[in-house]
Design an enzyme around this catalytic site. Sequence first.
Site, short mmCIF file in Angstrom:
data_model
loop_
_atom_site.label_atom_id
_atom_site.label_comp_id
_atom_site.label_asym_id
_atom_site.label_seq_id
_atom_site.Cartn_x
_atom_site.Cartn_y
_atom_site.Cartn_z
N HIS A 1 -6.16 -30.35 -49.01
CA HIS A 1 -5.00 -30.80 -48.24
C HIS A 1 -3.85 -29.80 -48.37
O HIS A 1 -3.54 -29.38 -49.49
CB HIS A 1 -4.47 -32.13 -48.77
N GLU B 1 -13.56 -43.22 -41.99
CA GLU B 1 -13.17 -43.55 -43.37
C GLU B 1 -12.92 -45.04 -43.55
O GLU B 1 -12.99 -45.54 -44.67
CB GLU B 1 -11.97 -42.72 -43.83
N ARG C 1 -17.36 -40.02 -41.32
CA ARG C 1 -16.61 -39.94 -42.58
C ARG C 1 -16.82 -41.14 -43.51
O ARG C 1 -16.08 -41.33 -44.47
CB ARG C 1 -15.12 -39.77 -42.27
N HIS D 1 -15.02 -39.14 -46.69
CA HIS D 1 -13.66 -39.40 -47.19
C HIS D 1 -13.64 -39.13 -48.70
O HIS D 1 -14.55 -39.52 -49.41
CB HIS D 1 -13.39 -40.88 -46.89
N ASP E 1 -7.68 -42.34 -53.71
CA ASP E 1 -7.97 -43.76 -53.97
C ASP E 1 -9.47 -44.01 -54.14
O ASP E 1 -9.88 -45.12 -54.45
CB ASP E 1 -7.37 -44.66 -52.89
N TRP F 1 -2.10 -49.52 -31.73
CA TRP F 1 -3.53 -49.76 -31.94
C TRP F 1 -3.78 -49.94 -33.38
O TRP F 1 -4.72 -50.03 -33.96
CB TRP F 1 -4.35 -48.61 -31.34
C1 CS2 Z 1 -6.55 -40.17 -45.39
C2 CS2 Z 1 -6.32 -41.05 -46.59
O1 CS2 Z 1 -7.81 -38.77 -46.81
C3 CS2 Z 1 -7.63 -39.14 -45.65
O2 CS2 Z 1 -8.22 -38.69 -44.70
O3 CS2 Z 1 -6.70 -40.78 -44.19
O4 CS2 Z 1 -5.04 -40.76 -47.04
C4 CS2 Z 1 -6.41 -42.55 -46.35
O5 CS2 Z 1 -5.41 -42.94 -45.48
C5 CS2 Z 1 -6.33 -43.29 -47.64
O6 CS2 Z 1 -7.35 -42.85 -48.48
C6 CS2 Z 1 -6.41 -44.79 -47.41
O7 CS2 Z 1 -6.63 -45.47 -48.58
MG MG Z 2 -8.08 -39.75 -42.95
#
Ligand code: CS2
Ligand code: MG
Length: 402
Positions: free
Chosen positions: A122, A262, A283, A312, A316, A402
């Site tokens: 990121h 995700e 994902r 993903h 978290d 949405w």
């Molecule tokens: C995000 C995350 O990593 C991603 O692509 O979209 O920040 C996501 O929103 C969180 O993991 C939600 O718990």
């Molecule tokens: Mg995401």
Amino acid sequence: MRIVDARVIVTCPGRNFVTLKVVTEDGVYGLGDATLNGRELAVASYLTDHIVPLLIGRDARAIEDTWQYLYKGAYWRRGPVTMSAIAAVDTALWDIKGKVANLPVYQLLGGASREAVRVYAHANGLDVDQAVKAVAHQLDLGYTAIRVQSGIPGIRSTYGVGRDGRPYEPAEKGGVSEHRWSTEAYLTFVPRLFERIRSEFGDDLDLLHDVHHRLTPIEAARAGKALEPYHLFWMEDPTPAEQQSAFRLIRQHTVTPIAVGEVFNSIFDCQQLIQEQLIDYIRTTVVHAGGISHLRKIAALAELHQVRTGSHGATDLSPVCMAAALHFDLSVHNFGIQEHMPHTAETDTVFPHEYTYQSGFMHPGESPGLGVDIDEALAAQYPYDPAYLPVNRRMDGTMHDW
Ligand code: CS2
Ligand code: MG
């Protein structure tokens, strides 16, 4: 090999994690991640109150039968709480099977299809200059695929961007915060962001971007089209996917690759998206989509339709999930890329693990099972601390479309 004990461990070494530990009569144990960001205790209760009593006395070797028993036997199918709980059991049983067989889980899944798992990092900034610096930093760390997010002029806070110079963490403590959103400001800004990133770093780097479900299908089509000159690796979650056919509209207008899933928890959430080739990357991840067993079925369906995986991997998802994801990624043939948001040192100490990162790639290691553990005594020192994902409203206060 009977299961004699199963318990749920809730811990907050900086952020909340829910972990299931399943123990067999031989003293072998396995771990499964059950963390559902912002709704953690619902899964903890589902496991403790409703699943653990069913596990005691079952054969720990019967992974597929246990999955079917918990999914079909409950009568109430699917949903993130149910599927995260089933995922935790499934992951723990794969961990046990690997330990008993004395093999890393990826070997049980068919062996390695590649030498290592390519991951993306990121790069977040409050503005474009900060985003440029963040990309340079991730390049220095060896990543060759980077997700870029930036604050948007005219919008006070943007999801996916860290605050006060801190690394971005999806959940916020101290109540639910609210963000404001302007689609027009975003759609004008985002091509400029990627124009700048390409002009600074050239064409070789793979760039990704997450829209976080903020657009309608026609707006998403506009975004994808406007981003084509910057040839993204993917545009993620351009619009919510409850209505899978909505992605047809996006596809008619743009060749920007699309990644979704995700928030999915079942193969039925992505069946049409995959079968109609409306997406390029799926994902879904181990913890929220029913564990390693169910994720393999999603990947098998995706393979038939030239869709790759792109699990993903935000913070978290616990190190237990990351370990399981890496075994899955290493083995599955149609792997695409894995998200990597490193955990804090506190989290890594509570969950000692074998997986490693080097020069843009990760590897799950060669330890039997998943190669991840939990320090229960240390975990007990970090009690649960509620935290929530922010809520998004339009500029006039309406909950976003949405
Ligand atoms: C995000 C995350 O990593 C991603 O692509 O979209 O920040 C996501 O929103 C969180 O993991 C939600 O718990
Ligand atoms: Mg995401």
